[in-house]
Enzyme design. Structure first.
Site, PDB file in Angstrom:
ATOM      1  N   SER A  52      -9.695   2.205   3.063  1.00  0.00           N
ATOM      2  CA  SER A  52      -8.856   2.915   2.133  1.00  0.00           C
ATOM      3  C   SER A  52      -7.971   2.000   1.281  1.00  0.00           C
ATOM      4  O   SER A  52      -7.536   2.397   0.205  1.00  0.00           O
ATOM      5  CB  SER A  52      -7.960   3.898   2.893  1.00  0.00           C
ATOM      6  OG  SER A  52      -7.089   3.206   3.778  1.00  0.00           O
ATOM      7  N   SER A 101      -9.569  -0.211   7.264  1.00  0.00           N
ATOM      8  CA  SER A 101      -9.067  -0.119   5.883  1.00  0.00           C
ATOM      9  C   SER A 101      -8.394  -1.360   5.325  1.00  0.00           C
ATOM     10  O   SER A 101      -8.083  -1.415   4.132  1.00  0.00           O
ATOM     11  CB  SER A 101      -8.087   1.044   5.760  1.00  0.00           C
ATOM     12  OG  SER A 101      -8.821   2.233   5.684  1.00  0.00           O
ATOM     13  N   LYS A 133       0.849  -1.192   0.000  1.00  0.00           N
ATOM     14  CA  LYS A 133       0.000   0.000   0.000  1.00  0.00           C
ATOM     15  C   LYS A 133       0.885   1.242   0.000  1.00  0.00           C
ATOM     16  O   LYS A 133       1.916   1.271   0.677  1.00  0.00           O
ATOM     17  CB  LYS A 133      -0.893  -0.037   1.249  1.00  0.00           C
ATOM     18  CG  LYS A 133      -1.965   1.047   1.310  1.00  0.00           C
ATOM     19  CD  LYS A 133      -2.816   0.876   2.574  1.00  0.00           C
ATOM     20  CE  LYS A 133      -3.922   1.901   2.687  1.00  0.00           C
ATOM     21  NZ  LYS A 133      -4.699   1.753   3.945  1.00  0.00           N
TER      22      LYS A 133
HETATM   23  N1  GLN Z   1     -12.780   4.202   6.471  1.00  0.00           N
HETATM   24  C1  GLN Z   1     -12.205   4.663   7.708  1.00  0.00           C
HETATM   25  C2  GLN Z   1     -11.880   6.119   7.609  1.00  0.00           C
HETATM   26  O1  GLN Z   1     -12.199   6.700   6.635  1.00  0.00           O
HETATM   27  C3  GLN Z   1     -10.996   3.844   8.043  1.00  0.00           C
HETATM   28  C4  GLN Z   1      -9.741   4.310   7.432  1.00  0.00           C
HETATM   29  C5  GLN Z   1      -8.564   3.454   7.736  1.00  0.00           C
HETATM   30  O2  GLN Z   1      -8.662   2.415   8.369  1.00  0.00           O
HETATM   31  N2  GLN Z   1      -7.416   3.903   7.322  1.00  0.00           N
HETATM   32  O3  GLN Z   1     -11.343   6.700   8.489  1.00  0.00           O
END
Ligand code: GLN
Length: 497
Positions: free
Chosen positions: A155, A179, A80
């Site tokens: 994400s 994410s 990532k």
């Molecule tokens: N979807 C969550 C957010 O927008 C989690 C993001 C993540 O785990 N990096 O914060």
């Protein structure tokens, strides 16, 4: 095109060790598939063909010589794009870091290089890991291999799409509120957030440091265990790293056929209202299935989980606003000078941040700065920290009654592009079931558990802190109930003539 891309990392490791295939052959197969199909999926932001093949060549030569190699040596991996890679672009899918080349490797990357896994490239994500769909990437969305009109989650949608689309057998993600797990759920892949501190965060570009955790993205539970064993373990460069040996995770996976003596707790607050009917029925079917493998199923209640999402959206932005202060147009990446007026450092920072950050990142920085401001600190940040403690206590009590907790990973299957991107609350609700584990630092994983209307459903297994091994065991039992990856339409993609 080579069928090697459909094999698991464990199978590939066997074939490599037996000398039946070479890493160059395998790495080429992955790169060819990416070349053929990533134009439509857009899982990758950067591909390092030469570097990956050079590592593959090195592994093959080392094997020829009879050197002692790591079992995963030669198995390709994607990373990532919020983990720093020396000499390879790292952008966090943000314009503010476009063109930046890190001068060092994250600890996880260093371990991967030492074990000689060819690094194929860097995967797409929501900007600075903020989002649930990759629609917040500054460089365009990634698409779900199950249905290219749908989101791959976020994400870490790029890592999940790369693995689900059979472009790589292994990838790394980061999980601050879901994410790794939510993309796993909607792409039919396995996504693991280890115990906080089990995997070093050194070189992970911080979103919210008290919540962030790096973990595996794979197609099988066993592959995830092998990868966590490789990247996990103490790191003196991360002061929150646990100073203890990595548990034997792959061994624990092998015990997943039989769950006799394991108490599994369904979290009442993480099922029911707000969850799609198809998600709940796939979940229930899987519960019945693991029960037939000997698990004792009980219901537990975690009343404070109701407030977890709200607490997360105060604590996370507070940490974001502080962590992202370093992107100032002076040290990294983009530098924009004000259009008119004097060029002072403050005005360069404002212009660079104004041009470099996207709307969602700006929203969170503003929110975070506000909740930390003197007049509001107690009301918002202080209250949220109290809720965090209550969530941790709920877990403590629940783990008195059950060895692991379970729930659907995500309330819905993959939705269509555009469906939630303008509705901030709808987007945030994707992580309603994943956030509690981050607030408490406990390990959690998502395992595919069947389909709903042709789309994958994720099943979440949560364990107590340091209980990663039992989580993997139950995850394996869940996996044995379905063969989701085998049904992915990406298997049948044909190269256009
Ligand atoms: N979807 C969550 C957010 O927008 C989690 C993001 C993540 O785990 N990096 O914060």
């Amino acid at each position: 095109m080579s069928d090697l891309v459909f094999k698991t990392a464990a199978e590939l490791s066997q074939l490599l060790q037996a000398g039946e295939i070479t890493s160059v052959e395998l790495t080429t197969a992955c790169l060819d598939r990416i070349q053929a199909f990533d134009e439509k999926v857009h899982a990758f932001l950067h591909i390092d063909r030469e570097g990956a093949l050079a590592t593959a060549q090195e592994v093959d030569e080392a094997r020829q010589r009879g050197d002692d190699l790591h079992p995963l040596a030669g198995v390709p991996i994607a990373i990532k794009d919020n983990m720093v890679t020396r000499g390879m672009p790292t952008t966090c899918a943000s314009k503010i870091l476009a063109g930046w080349i890190p001068p060092y490797d994250a600890t996880v990357v260093r371990r991967i290089i030492q074990a000689k896994l060819p690094i194929i490239g860097k995967t797409n994500m929501d900007e600075f890991a903020m989002g649930s769909s990759t629609e917040h990437s500054a460089f365009g969305v990634s698409r779900n291999p199950w249905d290219l009109e749908r989101i791959p989650g976020g994400s870490g949608g790029g890592s999940a799409a790369a693995v689900a689309g059979f472009m790589v057998p292994l990838a790394l993600g980061s999980d601050t509120g879901g994410s790794i797990r939510q993309p796993g759920a909607v792409t039919g892949t396995v996504g693991v957030k280890p115990t906080y501190g089990a995997v070093s965060r050194y070189g992970l570009i911080a979103m919210a440091s008290s919540l962030d955790q790096i973990g595996p993205v794979t197609r099988t539970v066993e592959d995830a265990a092998l990868l966590q064993e490789l990247i996990g373990g103490h790191d003196p460069l991360d002061s929150t790293s646990l100073n203890e040996p990595v548990p034997a995770l792959a061994n624990s996976v092998r015990e997943g056929e039989d769950l006799t003596g394991i108490r599994v707790g369904i979290v009442k607050e993480l099922t029911g209202e707000g969850y799609e009917a198809g998600v709940l029925s796939a979940f229930q079917k899987t519960v019945d299935n693991i029960q037939s493998r000997g698990a004792e199923v009980v219901e537990v209640s975690c009343p404070n989980f109701e407030y977890a999402l709200a607490a997360y959206y105060l604590i996370m932005p507070a940490e974001v606003s502080s962590n992202l202060a370093r992107f100032d147009g002076m040290r990294y990446g983009l530098r924009v000078e004000p259009e008119e007026g004097p060029v002072t450092s403050e005005r360069v920072m404002a212009a660079s941040r104004g041009a470099g950050f996207g709307d969602e990142v700006k929203r969170r920085i503003i929110l975070g700065t506000h909740v930390l401001s003197a007049g509001y600190f107690d009301a918002y940040y202080g209250s949220a920290q109290k809720v965090r403690t209550l969530v941790q206590r709920d877990f403590d009590e629940a783990f008195q009654q059950a060895d692991v907790l379970i729930s659907p990973t995500s309330p819905t299957t993959a939705f269509k592009f555009g469906e939630k991107v303008d509705d901030v609350m709808a987007m945030y609700l994707n992580d309603i079931a994943t956030i509690p584990a981050n607030l408490a630092g406990v390990p959690a994983m998502s395992v595919p558990a069947g389909l709903s209307e042709g789309l994958p459903v994720g099943f979440q297994v949560i364990a107590p802190a340091r209980g990663d091994a039992v989580m993997y065991r139950v995850g394996r039992a869940v996996e044995l109930t379905t063969d989701v990856a085998d049904q992915c339409p990406a298997r049948d993609w044909k190269e256009e003539a």
